[in-house]
Design an enzyme around this catalytic site. Structure first.
Site, PDB file in Angstrom:
ATOM      1  N   ASP A  97       0.851  -1.190   0.000  1.00 61.43           N
ATOM      2  CA  ASP A  97       0.000   0.000   0.000  1.00 61.43           C
ATOM      3  C   ASP A  97       0.880   1.231   0.000  1.00 61.43           C
ATOM      4  O   ASP A  97       1.739   1.399   0.874  1.00 61.43           O
ATOM      5  CB  ASP A  97      -0.901  -0.017   1.245  1.00 61.43           C
ATOM      6  CG  ASP A  97      -1.801   1.215   1.338  1.00 61.43           C
ATOM      7  OD1 ASP A  97      -2.088   1.822   0.294  1.00 61.43           O
ATOM      8  OD2 ASP A  97      -2.213   1.558   2.456  1.00 61.43           O
ATOM      9  N   ASP A  99       0.396   5.081   0.434  1.00 59.41           N
ATOM     10  CA  ASP A  99      -0.577   6.067   0.880  1.00 59.41           C
ATOM     11  C   ASP A  99       0.080   7.441   0.802  1.00 59.41           C
ATOM     12  O   ASP A  99       1.019   7.735   1.549  1.00 59.41           O
ATOM     13  CB  ASP A  99      -1.011   5.760   2.318  1.00 59.41           C
ATOM     14  CG  ASP A  99      -2.317   6.436   2.684  1.00 59.41           C
ATOM     15  OD1 ASP A  99      -2.726   7.364   1.956  1.00 59.41           O
ATOM     16  OD2 ASP A  99      -2.920   6.054   3.703  1.00 59.41           O
ATOM     17  N   ASP A 289       3.398   1.118   3.291  1.00 58.72           N
ATOM     18  CA  ASP A 289       2.792   1.052   4.620  1.00 58.72           C
ATOM     19  C   ASP A 289       3.072  -0.336   5.203  1.00 58.72           C
ATOM     20  O   ASP A 289       2.464  -1.329   4.801  1.00 58.72           O
ATOM     21  CB  ASP A 289       1.286   1.303   4.495  1.00 58.72           C
ATOM     22  CG  ASP A 289       0.609   1.474   5.839  1.00 58.72           C
ATOM     23  OD1 ASP A 289       1.231   1.146   6.869  1.00 58.72           O
ATOM     24  OD2 ASP A 289      -0.550   1.925   5.872  1.00 58.72           O
TER      25      ASP A 289
END
Length: 386
Positions: A97, A99, A289
């Site tokens: 991920d 972000d 992440d």
């Protein structure tokens, strides 16, 4: 979010799902499913559901029009069980991920949404380069999250059984956490028993540093001698004399440099290599992440669903599509284009959306529905009567 706005968005999300094709992930009946409905007073997730509980997915989405839709990275024997222990974990995709509001140098208070998305795409390009070149994963899916970044799902059979600790080692490599810079150089036996200090060029961060070294040398060779010496002296620990030695080594023994021999040119070359290694790590790591990747039971957004915080599509992308992808154009649902609605702007200011940048004043106004849904989902506007 007030009731009128919430009801409007729920209705239009339902219209989207009634006309959209939402593909299932691999082994969908072995995954846990979760949704967040358009309920008042919060965003509580309804989870611990199997596909058997939901029924036919597209029909379920059309009937319930959830605000957010998730499925598990993990595959279970009993995904609908009410506790994680009872689900009986089998294996899990490796999920990354990116972000954007957590990226170095991005301040969500100062950086625009469009700028954050651009930074997120750059970070994802770094991630994909690492996954391609350093891990050589084959079964990967890139997905725009619909919010602030991107997900990458890796489903190679050999990695699905990895536990959290093994996945953390992958995270540490990608983020270059505790990277042994000295270990990028090894001592090898050369001709006549003479040892040489050589960059590890066969792969990993050593290869990346060597690539940057060759790029640096090529650029240096294009400069006049005075400019080249000045460029070398910009490095810590490189004075005029050492710069001349380094430049001479590059010119007189280019083959040694191209094989990764950092003895050529003496200590100055090793200083240069160390500086470039730190530069490579700073520019080529991917700030993923960590909890998402190390969690073997993570819920992740369903591709082709809608993101309730933006009204954008959680868009799956081929690698070719990713190169040209503009989320604020290409993830706008066609279902929301083509008509105007009336909204009250509560958070005025600049907006970049669907290929245009403009400034919104506060108050009631008529606006393209796709922009209106985007603003309402992001909490910048409310629906009013037409």
């Amino acid at each position: 979010m007030d009731g009128r706005t919430r009801e409007y968005l729920e209705g239009r999300f339902g219209d989207y799902y009634r006309s959209a094709t939402v593909p299932l992930p691999p082994a969908p009946s072995e995954r846990e499913w979760g949704v967040i409905p358009w309920s008042a007073g919060g965003t509580r997730m309804h989870r611990h559901q199997s596909l058997l509980d939901l029924g036919e997915l597209e029909d379920y989405l059309a009937r319930t029009a959830p605000r957010h839709v998730y499925f598990s990275s993990a595959r279970f024997a009993d995904p609908g069980a009410s506790s994680m222990d009872d689900k009986d974990w089998r294996e899990a995709d490796l999920v990354f991920d990116i972000d954007a509001d957590h990226l170095p140098g991005v301040d969500p208070e100062e950086t625009s949404y469009a700028e954050m998305l651009a930074a997120g795409k750059d970070a994802t390009e770094n991630l994909l380069s690492l996954l391609d070149d350093d891990f050589e994963f084959q079964d990967m899916q890139v997905v725009f999250s619909g919010g602030r970044g991107y997900h990458v799902h890796v489903r190679d059979e050999g990695i699905r059984s990895l536990d959290s600790e093994a996945r953390r080692e992958i995270v540490d490599y990608i983020r270059a956490i505790d990277l042994d810079f000295d270990g990028l150089i090894e001592t090898r036996a050369g001709d006549r028993g003479i040892t040489q200090r050589v960059l590890r060029t066969e792969g990993g961060w050593g290869r990346r540093t060597h690539d940057r070294l060759l790029e640096f040398v090529d650029g240096l060779m294009e400069l006049e001698e005075e400019a080249a010496l000045n460029r070398l002296q910009e490095l810590d620990g490189v004075g005029e004399g050492r710069a001349k030695t380094i430049l001479g080594a590059f010119r007189n023994n280019p083959d040694a440099i191209r094989t990764g021999n950092v003895e050529a040119g003496g200590p100055g070359v090793r200083t240069l290599v160390d500086a470039l290694a730190h530069e490579v790590v700073e520019s080529e790591t991917a700030p993923i992440d960590e909890p998402v990747t190390t969690d073997t039971k993570r819920l992740i957004r369903l591709p082709k669903s809608l993101h309730g915080g933006s009204g954008l599509v959680v868009q799956p992308l081929t690698r070719e599509e990713f190169e040209e992808f503009d989320p604020l154009v290409d993830a706008v649902p066609d279902r929301f284009r083509g008509r105007e609605i009336t909204i009250r702007v509560t958070d005025p200011g600049p907006v970049t959306f669907d290929g245009d940048t403009f400034t919104l004043d506060s108050g009631v106004q008529s606006i393209s529905e796709s922009v209106g849904i985007f603003l309402m989902a992001r909490g910048r506007a409310e629906k009013v009567k037409e």
